[in-house]
Design a protein around this motif. Sequence first.
Motif, PDB file in Angstrom:
ATOM      1  N   TYR A  80       0.912  -1.411   0.130  1.00 39.05           N
ATOM      2  CA  TYR A  80      -0.188   0.009   0.074  1.00 39.05           C
ATOM      3  C   TYR A  80       0.954   1.233   0.109  1.00 39.05           C
ATOM      4  N   GLY A 103      -8.167  -1.712   3.032  1.00 37.16           N
ATOM      5  CA  GLY A 103      -7.850  -2.620   4.301  1.00 37.16           C
ATOM      6  C   GLY A 103      -9.125  -3.771   4.304  1.00 37.16           C
ATOM      7  N   LYS A 107      -9.141  -7.504   3.692  1.00 42.61           N
ATOM      8  CA  LYS A 107      -9.421  -8.709   4.575  1.00 42.61           C
ATOM      9  C   LYS A 107     -10.269  -9.621   4.108  1.00 42.61           C
ATOM     10  N   LEU A 141      -5.072   0.226   8.451  1.00 39.43           N
ATOM     11  CA  LEU A 141      -4.920  -1.069   7.868  1.00 39.43           C
ATOM     12  C   LEU A 141      -4.415  -2.253   8.699  1.00 39.43           C
ATOM     13  N   LYS A 142      -3.802  -1.900   9.693  1.00 36.72           N
ATOM     14  CA  LYS A 142      -3.619  -3.030  10.885  1.00 36.72           C
ATOM     15  C   LYS A 142      -4.769  -3.485  11.407  1.00 36.72           C
ATOM     16  N   HIS A 144      -7.536  -4.120   9.861  1.00 35.73           N
ATOM     17  CA  HIS A 144      -8.243  -5.044   9.095  1.00 35.73           C
ATOM     18  C   HIS A 144      -7.240  -6.260   8.715  1.00 35.73           C
ATOM     19  N   THR A 148       0.046  -6.444   9.101  1.00 34.38           N
ATOM     20  CA  THR A 148       0.393  -5.302   8.221  1.00 34.38           C
ATOM     21  C   THR A 148       1.860  -5.043   8.721  1.00 34.38           C
TER      22      THR A 148
END
Length: 529
Positions: A80, A103, A107, A141-142, A144, A148
């Motif tokens: 990303y 994200g 997932k 992002l983390k 989801h 990451t």
Amino acid sequence: MADDTVNKQKTILVTGATGYIGGRLIPHLLKSGYRVRVMSRNVRHLQGRSWQNKVDVVEADVLRPDTLATALEGVDIAYYLIHSISARANFAQRDAQAANNFGNAAKQASVDQIIYLGGLGQERDGLSDHLASRQEVGAILKQHVPNTTEFRAAMVIGAGSLSFEMMRYLTQRLPIMLCPSWLYTRTQPIAVRDVLSYLVAAAATPASKGEIIEIGGQDILTYRDMMARFARLRGLRRYMIPMPVLAPHFSGLWVHLTTPISYDIAQPLINSLSNEMVVTDNKAHRIFTGISPLSTEEALLRALDELDAQEVETTWTDSMAATWVTDEPYTFIEERGMFIEARNRTVKATPEKIFSTFSAIGGQQGWLYLDWLWRARGYMDRFVGGPGYRFGRRNPASLRVGDVLDFWRVEAIDPNRMLLLRAEMRLPGRGWLRFAIEPHKDGTSTLTQTAYYAPKGLFGFIYWYALFIAHKFIFDGMINQLVSLSESEEQEPASTQPSRRLYLAGVSASLTVALAIIAAAIINRRDNT
């Protein structure tokens, strides 16, 4: 590095492929043996990239979540590399929405790992809106995809990097600089080579999953120190006067006026540079034991090497292919610190005839249009210690690499396709003149005449614009004469009798050139002492 056999079983998606880091990352991933898929909002923007035919291309937009499922289908690892920077109030909200959309789609597609490049900085220090947004994106992002990997870096040193280019323009163009307090902020810049090494290694390093990893080069220094080192490497004498104020608004306006970077981008960038960006732990060293970051000076030298004149034939042609509208009769852009002025004409002649026409210029034939002005430029150059107009060429009908052509030298030649000349006259910078032919199926060809100029210092910048009108007369007339001569059976250029108005314009241009050259000689002598 993981075995290539294992890598070939993994599909990697790269977003931000038209951006600075994304475009450079893709060849490294391909070299490591991965199957690479590239996502872009408009796949036409990928035209001209050297890797275009080696990757899968998909059109999708992070702000249109319904387009993401196809892009992420079957993907193991996603890079990303999307973010915006703007003085507008809603940019952080847009970035957060984009990260949330991506994200969530990652997932749903069972993507194992997202690798993201954010910005250094400690929240307790009161981050700028831009840095706070970069770190917020990593957190989203983390949420989801827990696996990451978030890298955090300060200034990336490399030709074309936004922060590096701003520093370079300011240092080259301003002999005297008022230095607001943000120039004395500590930072730990990193070479683009090392950023790419970390990004590639993360895909094959399970220990990096779910981690926030701060990365930086060998040195901690201020932006003022970095500019001073750059000036020294460029052979520039610069005077830096401290100012005890932050002045981000004033600095943003000054950057807007003296560089190609707009205020809308410069102002939030400068606000971010007011935050100290220094690595606070050694996690990167512990996880990636095989990566040894470069020093600041090594990184600067590599960036300058990339900007070296010898790369103009390949680097600039590739970058222009994706951004220029080639059928426009006239195009002018400023990119990577180089002015590029291109003229295109459709010629009813074969590539062989066109090539023989422009490869015969100079020497006794002259430069086809306002030839007396070219000669006057040569006399002025000789007056200030340059090679001057040497009235000749090795052979009136053929050229080879290294040949002298009046005050030019042949730097590259591709028979019936291209000729590149390097200027040897005294200039506050470096210049080239390129002729290229593109044949068409209908028997016509496109002739492109391009002037390149890389200014040195503020005077180099002024020199170009002082001669802008003169260039229009000279280069318009030259390419029109080349077209006329290529389409005719005559072997000699048609006689041109400029109007009195044009004659006076030429005289004025000559005087401007004379003053510019004399000033260039004085400044060049000062910079070299």
